[in-house]
Design a protein around this motif. Structure first.
Motif, PDB file in Angstrom:
ATOM      1  N   GLN A  39       1.618   6.839  -1.648  1.00 41.11           N
ATOM      2  CA  GLN A  39       1.749   5.406  -1.421  1.00 41.11           C
ATOM      3  C   GLN A  39       0.404   4.755  -1.680  1.00 41.11           C
ATOM      4  N   PRO A  41      -2.045   1.342  -2.042  1.00 41.00           N
ATOM      5  CA  PRO A  41      -2.153   0.097  -1.272  1.00 41.00           C
ATOM      6  C   PRO A  41      -1.260  -0.997  -1.844  1.00 41.00           C
ATOM      7  N   GLY A  42      -0.441  -1.581  -0.984  1.00 43.32           N
ATOM      8  CA  GLY A  42       0.424  -2.668  -1.394  1.00 43.32           C
ATOM      9  C   GLY A  42       1.659  -2.259  -2.159  1.00 43.32           C
ATOM     10  N   LYS A  43       1.893  -0.957  -2.283  1.00 40.54           N
ATOM     11  CA  LYS A  43       3.049  -0.482  -3.033  1.00 40.54           C
ATOM     12  C   LYS A  43       3.946   0.376  -2.154  1.00 40.54           C
ATOM     13  N   GLU A  44       5.160   0.578  -2.621  1.00 41.45           N
ATOM     14  CA  GLU A  44       6.099   1.420  -1.908  1.00 41.45           C
ATOM     15  C   GLU A  44       5.776   2.896  -2.139  1.00 41.45           C
ATOM     16  N   ARG A  45       6.206   3.722  -1.204  1.00 41.03           N
ATOM     17  CA  ARG A  45       6.024   5.154  -1.349  1.00 41.03           C
ATOM     18  C   ARG A  45       6.900   5.660  -2.491  1.00 41.03           C
TER      19      ARG A  45
END
Length: 129
Positions: A39, A41-45
């Motif tokens: 994951q 920063p600022g994104k989905e896993r």
């Protein structure tokens, strides 16, 4: 109860390599399907690599195919993710996850976060340009 602990993250430069580890306790790791996710920063896993059969066959995302390799050491109940030729876009928290148990012979489908029940706490890999 499956307890997973990741280690081995850190700060590396672009093009370098790092290996992260996932040690399982309380269970026989070979009876479980193990996946590596990340994951940023600022994104989905997202799924990186998943062992999808008991003989160790693994699937990889297009973003890491040819650079990352997952392996398993039954004696130490550990799964590794070897990451080579790292790029700044590989910067993320890396998590291992488990689903199962499935016994000694199994095949699973998919490498999605929703498929996995047990999660480690993650280890951060930062790749500088």
């Amino acid at each position: 109860q499956v307890h997973l602990v990741e280690s081995g993250g850190g700060l590396v430069h672009s093009g370098e390599s790092v290996r992260v580890s996932c040690v399982a306790s309380g269970v026989i790791l070979d009876d479980y399907a193990i996946g590596w996710f990340r994951q940023a920063p600022g994104k989905e896993r997202e799924g990186v690599s998943c062992i999808v059969s008991s003989d160790g066959y693994a699937k990889y995302s297009d973003a890491v195919k040819g650079r990352f390799t997952v392996s398993r050491d039954s004696a130490s109940n550990t799964v590794y993710l070897q990451m080579n030729n790292l790029k700044p876009e590989d910067t993320a928290d890396y998590y291992c996850a488990a689903r199962g148990p499935y016994g000694s012979s199994w095949i699973v489908l998919g490498c999605e976060t929703a498929d996995y029940e047990f999660w480690g706490q993650g280890t951060r890999v930062t790749v500088s340009s």
